[in-house]
Design a protein around this motif. Structure first.
Motif, PDB file in Angstrom:
ATOM      1  N   VAL A 135     -44.581  82.579  91.449  1.00  0.00           N
ATOM      2  CA  VAL A 135     -44.845  81.147  91.430  1.00  0.00           C
ATOM      3  C   VAL A 135     -43.374  80.609  91.013  1.00  0.00           C
ATOM      4  CG1 VAL A 135     -45.693  79.425  89.926  1.00  0.00           C
ATOM      5  CG2 VAL A 135     -47.111  81.405  90.686  1.00  0.00           C
ATOM      6  N   LEU A 137     -40.510  81.729  91.893  1.00  0.00           N
ATOM      7  CA  LEU A 137     -39.679  81.685  92.988  1.00  0.00           C
ATOM      8  C   LEU A 137     -40.205  80.768  94.260  1.00  0.00           C
ATOM      9  CD1 LEU A 137     -38.927  85.358  93.996  1.00  0.00           C
ATOM     10  CD2 LEU A 137     -37.315  83.516  93.675  1.00  0.00           C
ATOM     11  N   GLN A 138     -41.238  80.495  94.348  1.00  0.00           N
ATOM     12  CA  GLN A 138     -41.823  79.559  95.136  1.00  0.00           C
ATOM     13  C   GLN A 138     -41.415  78.074  94.923  1.00  0.00           C
ATOM     14  OE1 GLN A 138     -46.185  79.942  95.406  1.00  0.00           O
ATOM     15  NE2 GLN A 138     -46.075  81.429  96.643  1.00  0.00           N
ATOM     16  N   ARG A 139     -41.672  77.844  93.745  1.00  0.00           N
ATOM     17  CA  ARG A 139     -41.020  76.484  93.410  1.00  0.00           C
ATOM     18  C   ARG A 139     -39.538  76.261  93.578  1.00  0.00           C
ATOM     19  NH1 ARG A 139     -44.720  75.732  87.909  1.00  0.00           N
ATOM     20  NH2 ARG A 139     -46.438  75.219  89.019  1.00  0.00           N
ATOM     21  N   ARG A 140     -38.614  77.443  93.200  1.00  0.00           N
ATOM     22  CA  ARG A 140     -37.080  77.365  93.424  1.00  0.00           C
ATOM     23  C   ARG A 140     -36.879  76.979  94.997  1.00  0.00           C
ATOM     24  NH1 ARG A 140     -33.182  82.206  91.875  1.00  0.00           N
ATOM     25  NH2 ARG A 140     -31.446  81.300  92.971  1.00  0.00           N
ATOM     26  N   LEU A 141     -37.667  77.810  95.929  1.00  0.00           N
ATOM     27  CA  LEU A 141     -37.483  77.566  97.237  1.00  0.00           C
ATOM     28  C   LEU A 141     -37.711  76.127  97.635  1.00  0.00           C
ATOM     29  CD1 LEU A 141     -37.180  79.934  99.323  1.00  0.00           C
ATOM     30  CD2 LEU A 141     -39.483  79.662 100.158  1.00  0.00           C
TER      31      LEU A 141
END
Lengths: 194, 194
Positions: A135, A137-141
DNA sequence: CAAAAACATTGAACTAGTTCAATAACTGTG
DNA sequence: CACAGTTATTGAACTAGTTCAATGTTTTTG
């Protein structure tokens, strides 16, 4: 003390009885590592999963053009590993280097498998931890796409003030994916606005 | 047929006996969804995890400036959900929309929990799947930093030729984090080089 | 099947971020 | 404590990618 941190880490995700934690923690062994030394070098096989109990690491990769790319920084209470390399016992894409004198608790591949067998609950623990990491990592992307470099810098130092303190501009730049000169310019811009 | 795909999906990660698969698959129910309809809307709570058996979805978020950001496209054999929203039953940041008439197998929150209880092995399955997803997200993050827009476009259409075929420039742009005009220019550049 | 809507292409002007180079400021170590 | 190495700052020239606007093309739908 290091094992207390490990216990607190687990408590964030799942409930372990004292005896369960006993079993779990016995699979981990402590290791100290000096500033600038490597826990893992790109190209080697990652033999461990590590839980940081002191200090700071950078987890990064060097691309074909020689640019350094920091995936994340790990301080106390963070995990460090190259999951892909650890899981498949294949050459690592990542390097893991201590930025200061540090301490970790390590578990090696065979023991991790044994642990999964002996304590199925550990599957749940790592399932939950992986999903939380996913989650974030998704947000950072997404942030990387819709924030400017200035916004990403501010978000980083606001979200991880203690980590940011320990880092040079060069390291922050390698994490944000911008040049270190530009980090300098962002800092100047921010300072002048206050 | 849809359940055959689900079986094949599991086989990639773990071994299930026929009876185990029987138990597992009974928790999933099929749903058809028409082009442009939503499986999930940003702000709603995500009640399901979904396995795509036909069609194509885009999983995306709209940021404060109104820009659309595609996290990923999901075709046959992919999973779709907002993990964070599903796990915590909190409002979703993500929307999931069918790009064509599609079919999914869904499992809802309560059944997922029941499934974890009844079949601890499913913890392992999802632990493994999460970790694989995590690795690919890490790699994508790094690519976003060290590749140019041209390289990222080429990487995308090379890696997912079948998906790319189904998409408009706008959608590819929203995935790569660049403007759709620039996608057009990249295409032109590539065409002229051949 | 015509009109409307959505999508794609192109060019010109612009801007966020890079690169290079020079100088200054730290930091670690013999 | 001096000096070698690393890190930070700054400015000038540059470039990858954006934005805007106009035009053409395809797709959808009544």
């Amino acid at each position: 003390m290091p094992y207390t941190l490990l216990k607190e880490n687990i408590d964030k995700h799942i409930q372990f009885s004292d005896s369960e934690f006993e079993t779990y923690s016995h699979f981990f062994y402590p290791k100290t590592i000096s500033k600038k030394d490597f826990l893992l070098r790109q190209g080697d096989v990652c033999r461990f999963e590590g839980f940081v109990t002191k200090g700071c690491f950078r987890v990064y990769t060097i691309d074909n053009d020689g640019n350094e790319n920091v995936l994340y920084f790990a301080v106390e209470d963070w995990w460090v590993t190259d999951i892909d390399s650890f899981t498949n016992q294949a050459p690592a894409l990542l390097s893991i280097q201590a930025l200061e004198d540090s301490e970790v608790l390590l578990i090696n591949k065979k023991d991790k498998e044994l642990l999964y067998q002996q304590m199925p609950k550990v599957e749940k623990l790592f399932r939950i931890m992986s999903q939380k990491t996913l989650v974030s990592l998704q947000r950072r992307l997404i942030r990387n796409h819709c924030y400017t470099a200035d916004e990403r810098y501010l978000h980083f130092i606001k979200t991880y003030p203690k980590i940011a303190q320990k880092l040079t501009n060069l390291q922050i730049a390698a994490y944000l994916g911008i040049s270190h000169e530009f980090v300098s310019k962002i800092r100047k811009k921010i300072a002048s606005k206050k």
